[in-house]
Motif scaffolding. Structure first.
Motif, short mmCIF file in Angstrom:
data_model
loop_
_atom_site.label_atom_id
_atom_site.label_comp_id
_atom_site.label_asym_id
_atom_site.label_seq_id
_atom_site.Cartn_x
_atom_site.Cartn_y
_atom_site.Cartn_z
N SER A 1 0.85 -1.19 0.00
CA SER A 1 0.00 0.00 0.00
C SER A 1 0.89 1.24 0.00
N PHE A 2 0.37 2.28 -0.63
CA PHE A 2 1.16 3.50 -0.68
C PHE A 2 1.35 4.09 0.72
N ALA A 3 0.32 3.99 1.56
CA ALA A 3 0.42 4.51 2.92
C ALA A 3 1.56 3.84 3.68
N SER A 4 1.66 2.51 3.52
CA SER A 4 2.73 1.78 4.18
C SER A 4 4.09 2.19 3.62
N TYR A 5 4.15 2.31 2.30
CA TYR A 5 5.41 2.72 1.67
C TYR A 5 5.85 4.09 2.17
N TRP A 6 4.91 5.05 2.16
CA TRP A 6 5.31 6.41 2.54
C TRP A 6 5.66 6.51 4.01
N HIS A 7 5.03 5.69 4.86
CA HIS A 7 5.40 5.64 6.27
C HIS A 7 6.86 5.23 6.40
#
Length: 257
Positions: free
Chosen positions: A17-23
């Motif tokens: 997920s992008f959210a996980s990546y950006w975290h």
């Protein structure tokens, strides 16, 4: 550094997920900042990354490919200096940087092609013309105005860029990084005989309409336009708030000298 969900697929990480990546990106940046050294960040520009991989014969989804791309030497002033922004703000900044880099890459490609065909004088002369026009535009701006240039060449978007203009007792205030990027885009637009617009938009003032001064970009350069509303806001419903006044920009040739 990826700055959109689509970039993850390019890197072969579409299952994340992008959210996980950006975290994870945010955590890496914060860890680097804790060392006390300046942290400068480079955005991922998809077409440039793909061209890099083609030149190096690298797999875009390879384990070390992104690190190799990030390690390519670039001017330090072109990188974003991290100043402790939270993750959501950093993401917005990086998306802006990505778009600015994409514009700069296309503009520099035009300039490089001109140098290859006509020699370094072609870029030098175009930059000198762009600098003179930009100085005149900035010199005629009011405090808080925003200057935006949009250019298309051969039917394709060459790029767009905007910068704020401030005024103080000792002169005009413009971020030098913004000025250089704007000059590069304008120089490339002039060389490519591009078409588009330049606008100076006034800062909102109590009781006053927003004012947009408009110039049309053509192979002849920048000329004041009587058709700003038709070009920039065709078929736009009447605003409920303050009205926008589209007016011709001032004469650049008359002010330059």
């Amino acid at each position: 550094m990826a700055v959109d969900e689509a970039d993850l697929a390019l890197l072969g990480r579409s299952r994340e997920s992008f959210a996980s990546y950006w975290h994870g990106v945010d955590a890496q940046v914060r860890a680097a900042a804790r060392t006390g050294r300046p942290v400068r960040i480079r955005p991922l520009v998809a077409f440039d990354f793909e061209a890099f991989c083609a030149r190096r014969r690298l797999d875009p989804r390879g384990r070390d490919t992104l690190a190799a791309y990030e390690a390519e030497p670039v001017p330090a002033e072109e990188l974003l200096l991290y100043q402790g922004e939270p993750a959501d703000v950093l993401l917005q900044l990086m998306r802006h940087e990505r778009d600015a880099w994409a514009t700069g890459l296309r503009a520099r490609r035009v300039l490089s092609n001109a140098v290859a065909q006509f020699g370094t004088a072609a870029e030098d002369e175009s930059r000198a013309d762009a600098r003179q026009l930009l100085d005149t535009l900035v010199g005629g701006a009011d405090d808080g105005d925003v200057l935006v240039l949009v250019a298309k060449a051969a039917g394709l978007v060459l790029g767009s860029y905007g910068m704020a203009v401030g005024r103080a007792a000792d002169g005009t205030l413009v971020d030098e990084r913004d000025r250089h990027r704007m000059e590069t885009l304008l120089a490339a637009a002039l060389l490519a005989s591009a078409r588009g617009t330049a606008t100076l938009t006034s800062a909102p003032r109590p009781g006053a309409n927003e004012r947009v001064r408009v110039w049309e970009l053509s192979p002849a350069g920048l000329t004041p336009s009587e058709h700003g509303e038709l070009i920039l806001a065709p078929n736009t419903p009447a605003p409920r708030g303050p009205k926008v006044d589209y007016v011709p920009g001032f004469d650049l040739l008359g002010r330059s000298g």
